[in-house]
Design a protein around this motif. Structure first.
Motif, mmCIF file in Angstrom:
data_model
loop_
_atom_site.group_PDB
_atom_site.id
_atom_site.type_symbol
_atom_site.label_atom_id
_atom_site.label_comp_id
_atom_site.label_asym_id
_atom_site.label_seq_id
_atom_site.Cartn_x
_atom_site.Cartn_y
_atom_site.Cartn_z
ATOM 1 N N PHE A 160 1.904 10.557 -39.506
ATOM 2 C CA PHE A 160 0.660 9.785 -39.477
ATOM 3 C C PHE A 160 -0.302 10.195 -40.590
ATOM 4 C CE2 PHE A 160 2.290 8.487 -35.414
ATOM 5 C CZ PHE A 160 1.802 7.203 -35.255
ATOM 6 N N ALA A 212 6.137 6.954 -33.918
ATOM 7 C CA ALA A 212 5.341 6.180 -32.954
ATOM 8 C C ALA A 212 5.811 6.455 -31.525
ATOM 9 C CB ALA A 212 5.433 4.688 -33.271
ATOM 10 N N TYR A 253 4.717 9.974 -30.659
ATOM 11 C CA TYR A 253 3.280 10.055 -30.378
ATOM 12 C C TYR A 253 2.971 9.539 -28.972
ATOM 13 C CZ TYR A 253 -1.667 9.265 -30.182
ATOM 14 O OH TYR A 253 -2.969 9.278 -29.760
ATOM 15 N N LEU A 286 0.505 3.239 -31.923
ATOM 16 C CA LEU A 286 0.627 3.495 -33.368
ATOM 17 C C LEU A 286 -0.723 3.278 -34.054
ATOM 18 C CD1 LEU A 286 3.485 2.422 -35.684
ATOM 19 C CD2 LEU A 286 1.207 1.727 -36.287
#
Lengths: 75, 543
Positions: free
Chosen positions: B254, B269, B272, B436
């Motif tokens: 990121f 993504a 996360y 995201l």
């Protein structure tokens, strides 16, 4: 009570309104269903349902809804 | 004598419920002092410990909390007085006159509620959003080549302000609605606002749910102690075995959106989303577990959200207390306004029962998701995150009749296991896309990352150099996968309504200790920590 169940079935069919006691907690009625139901109840029973009355306890069963209607009619 | 430490507090060492300082110093200290205190004084000890915690984390900013509690105490008492006067005034009046007098009193009460909203939301707006608003104005001025630039002040923000401000507002509104009585006791209100396990990340409690429980706390019971500790341990496993282990990978991708192909971005993504869930729900396990030790039952914030079959259902299972707050204090009040009710009635006549309520509902939903996005942070990516969910939930409602017809034509049963799994996977994918943008460093970065999934979708980076580049190794991913399977198995059992801790309680002592020691050893061996290791800050504390 029959008329109330008709209204409920019109808004969200396929639910056993006679016996269901967790219409909100069991996710049978969504927030949008509640808006629709309130509009219909206000027309049908000549009541005003304030935001504070929109709690699961008042909408979890047809019986509870009826009790709320009767209480609001007395007010 | 240097007293500057009184203003500074202990800094960040305490924000994580899994930091060594909190877990091995602060919490045991609090429990011991609480346990040896006579019953009548326990409530005051709990309050003192909560304020101590707040001071350790935020230093002199504890003043915000104290003043906030004073403001709701005074507003609540004022509202209570007006309600008493109203009661006395309408007592012997005929029905027709009652209404007019009631309305006059309600207008005054509404003014007080607006004052409360103005004070708390105003403070939150100033502290949290000034930089964002002024920054945007400066960007606009620069776009028009205006030589003027506004000064952006920097404000220190107390931890948990987004959480305790919502609790304060809910109290004032609940008093206005007559759901709770105005509290005359400042200490009780302050304890409701400041109870230390929940101040950093919630759950967002209502006065009616916790104030009396907190005020009437009793001795620590053995069952509560064991149940609470077990829950803290389980949360610790989620946080330090999974969430913290995934942190380097997520951070790397990121922070460098241009450096990776679409395949790696998809992996990041997904990681996360897992990290956020494990971090937040793990912290909630610690919060609810700690409260349980004191005999306090806080509301749950998660109900296995990834078993949701729609985005709408997901938000009823994820951060439940925030969603419920927005529903009760924004969605229903907006849809219950007279004009909105008229809109619903006329729309239902024209558009029918399904689409009619969607007009007013859509407007209220827009307000909810705009606020939800902004609540999470002052950034366009958060507003985008809110609007993304608004569109998904509204369109989900719009296409419901059409999707029912399609299912009927294809002879697919909506309650079949296969279709349910399909819906869960679809919901999870939509949630991951939203997360995201939520995690991205700004909306531009989010668009870049999302765009690369389509423009550069390849898996050529998946070679032997990828994992070291991402700051993790195969061992990390394997441990995360195994632990996730444990969490998944527990979730499946919980979804069936079985409480594993109750099952353990009834089982043989050998089984009980084997399970507990296994969990402790698992965390000790596989947790992402070492001497000098600083745990990753709880992710929701920054909101």
């Amino acid at each position: 009570m029959e008329r109330l169940i008709e209204i409920l079935e019109d808004i969200q069919p396929d639910v056993d309104y006679e016996n269901c006691t967790d219409l909100i907690d069991g996710h049978y009625l969504s927030s949008l269903d509640i808006i629709s139901l309130i509009a219909e109840l206000e027309d049908e029973y000549d009541i005003t349902v304030p935001a504070v009355e929109i709690v699961p306890d008042n909408f979890n069963s047809a019986e509870r809804i009826m009790k709320m209607i009767e209480r609001l009619q007395e007010d | 004598m240097d007293l500057s430490f009184l203003l500074a507090g202990a800094g960040k060492t305490m924000t994580s419920f899994f930091s060594m300082t909190y877990l091995f110093l602060f919490l045991p200290f609090c429990l011991i002092v609480y346990a040896v205190t006579p019953k009548k004084a326990k409530r005051y000890v709990l309050l003192a410990e909560s304020l101590l915690f707040f001071w350790l984390v935020s230093g002199a900013l504890v003043a915000y909390l104290l003043i906030s509690a004073v403001s709701i105490l005074l507003l609540g008492l004022w509202l209570g007085k007006l309600q008493q006067k109203q009661k006395a005034a309408i007592k012997d009046l005929p029905k027709e006159e009652k209404k007019a007098v009631k309305q006059a009193f309600l207008r005054k009460q509404r003014a007080l509620v607006f004052l409360g909203v103005f004070l708390h939301i105003g403070l939150l707006l100033v502290l949290k959003y000034t930089g964002f608003f002024l920054g945007n104005i400066n960007s606009l001025l620069a776009a028009f080549n205006c030589p003027f630039e506004m000064y952006i002040p920097q404000f220190a923000m107390p931890i948990g302000i987004s959480f305790f401000s919502l609790q304060a507002l809910s109290y004032i509104i609940d008093v206005y609605h007559g759901l709770v009585k105005a509290d005359k006791n400042y200490a009780r209100l302050l304890l409701f606002m400041s109870f230390f396990p929940q101040i950093v990340e919630g759950p967002i409690c209502r006065y009616g749910q916790t104030a009396e429980q907190l005020w009437n706390v009793g001795s620590i019971k053995y069952r509560n102690l064991t149940f609470g500790l077990q829950r803290i341990l389980f949360g610790m496993m989620k946080k330090i075995v999974i969430a913290d282990r995934l942190d380097p990978l997520v951070k790397k991708v990121f922070d460098e959106p241009n450096s990776f192909d679409g395949g790696v971005i998809i992996l990041a993504a997904v990681c996360y989303t897992v990290q956020l869930y494990m971090d937040f729900s793990g912290s909630m396990d610690a919060v609810l577990g700690t409260a349980e030790i004191f005999g306090i039952k806080l509301p749950e914030n998660f109900e296995r959200p990834f078993f949701s079959k729609s985005v709408s259902e997901f938000w009823k299972r994820w951060h439940i207390t925030l969603g419920a707050w927005f529903k009760d204090y924004i969605f229903f009040p907006v849809t219950s306004a007279k004009r909105m009710k008229n809109l619903t009635s006329s729309a239902r006549k024209k558009l029918g029962n399904h689409f009619g309520p969607l007009v007013a509902g859509g407007i209220a939903l827009f307000c909810v998701w705009w606020c939800n996005g902004l609540w999470h942070g002052a950034g366009w990516n958060f507003i985008f995150f809110g609007m993304y969910h608004f569109v998904l939930i509204l369109s989900g409602n719009i296409i419901t009749p059409a999707s029912k017809t399609v299912l009927q034509k294809l002879h697919i049963k909506a309650n079949s296991a296969g279709y349910k799994v399909f819906c869960m996977i679809r919901t999870t994918i939509l949630v991951i896309i939203g997360e995201l943008f939520f995690r991205a460093n700004g909306i531009g970065s989010g668009m870049e990352l999302f765009g690369r999934i389509f423009t550069d979708l390849s898996f050529r980076s998946f070679d032997q150099y990828l994992l070291p580049r991402l700051g993790v190794d195969a061992y990390d991913l394997a441990i995360c996968a195994v632990t996730l399977m444990i969490v998944f198995a527990v979730s499946v059992v919980n979804e069936k309504g079985i409480c594993i801790r109750e099952v353990l309680e009834k089982s043989n002592i050998v089984v009980r200790w084997v399970v507990l020691y296994s969990l402790i050893l698992f965390i000790v061996i596989f947790g992402a920590y070492s001497f000098g290791y600083i745990p990753v800050d709880p992710m929701y504390a920054q909101f």
